[in-house]
Design a protein around this motif. Structure first.
Motif, short mmCIF file in Angstrom:
data_model
loop_
_atom_site.label_atom_id
_atom_site.label_comp_id
_atom_site.label_asym_id
_atom_site.label_seq_id
_atom_site.Cartn_x
_atom_site.Cartn_y
_atom_site.Cartn_z
N SER A 107 -16.17 7.26 -2.90
CA SER A 107 -17.11 6.31 -3.51
C SER A 107 -17.16 4.99 -2.73
N LEU A 110 -19.36 5.42 0.47
CA LEU A 110 -20.76 5.78 0.22
C LEU A 110 -21.68 4.57 0.48
N ASP A 112 -25.40 2.47 0.54
CA ASP A 112 -26.37 2.26 -0.55
C ASP A 112 -27.44 3.35 -0.60
N TRP A 115 -26.57 9.39 -1.69
CA TRP A 115 -26.02 9.84 -2.97
C TRP A 115 -25.54 11.28 -2.82
N SER A 117 -24.50 15.17 -4.22
CA SER A 117 -24.89 16.21 -5.19
C SER A 117 -23.72 17.13 -5.52
N GLY A 130 -24.87 16.11 -0.15
CA GLY A 130 -25.65 15.01 -0.71
C GLY A 130 -26.96 14.80 0.01
#
Length: 180
Positions: A107, A110, A112, A115, A117, A130
């Motif tokens: 996290s 990661l 901006d 994202w 999956s 993702g």
């Protein structure tokens, strides 16, 4: 003057009968032989009885030891099972914090415009799937993961163009390994 008695004497001289004396000695020897044989037989019977008693005692002790041996074997088997269970619990305790650190590092890495999956971990191998708006965002995500002390051998396996809700995106797969 000299006197000579020619009359027969009143005392008879007994002559020894050779057969009678031999019979007495033979009978005494026979009785003595039977007594000796009986003594030897009695002594042997006592020895046999003593050995049979020892055999019975030793058989009982052997049976008791067999029972104790079975108990010891059962205890050793139980001990082995408990040691295996303890090892599993210790391994779980050791690895208990790894998923937390793994998710935290992912996290933090990661960007901006990226994202996820799916995130799968199996036997220390992690697969992250993702979407991102650009390949540069995917590369940035991979570089950020390389800085994690819990992940190693980070590699972008796949990056393909896709469409998500009529928006052009890049679907990606990153593979890495847990290093702890």
């Amino acid at each position: 003057m000299i006197r000579i008695n020619l009359l027969p004497s009143k005392t008879k001289i007994k002559k020894a009968v050779p057969g009678k004396q031999t019979l007495v000695y033979a009978g005494a020897g026979l009785v003595l032989g039977f007594v000796l044989l009986a003594g030897v037989w009695y002594w042997n019977q006592n020895a046999i009885n003593a050995l049979e008693g020892q055999k019975t005692d030793l058989t009982q002790k052997a049976n008791q030891l067999k029972v104790q041996l079975k108990e010891v074997e059962r205890f050793e088997a139980d001990k082995k099972k408990f040691e295996e269970k303890i090892a599993i619990v210790q391994k779980l305790q050791k690895n208990q914090s790894v998923p937390v650190h793994l998710l935290d590092d992912v996290s933090r890495a990661l960007p901006d415009r990226v994202w996820l999956s799916a995130l799968k971990e199996k036997n220390g191998a992690v697969t992250i799937e993702g979407y991102a708006f650009s390949n540069a965002d995917i590369v940035m995500f991979g570089n950020n993961l390389k800085n994690s002390k819990y992940l190693g051998e980070v590699a972008v396996v796949e990056s393909t163009e896709a469409s998500l809700e009529n928006q052009p995106v890049f679907k990606f797969t990153v593979a890495c390994k847990v290093t702890v």
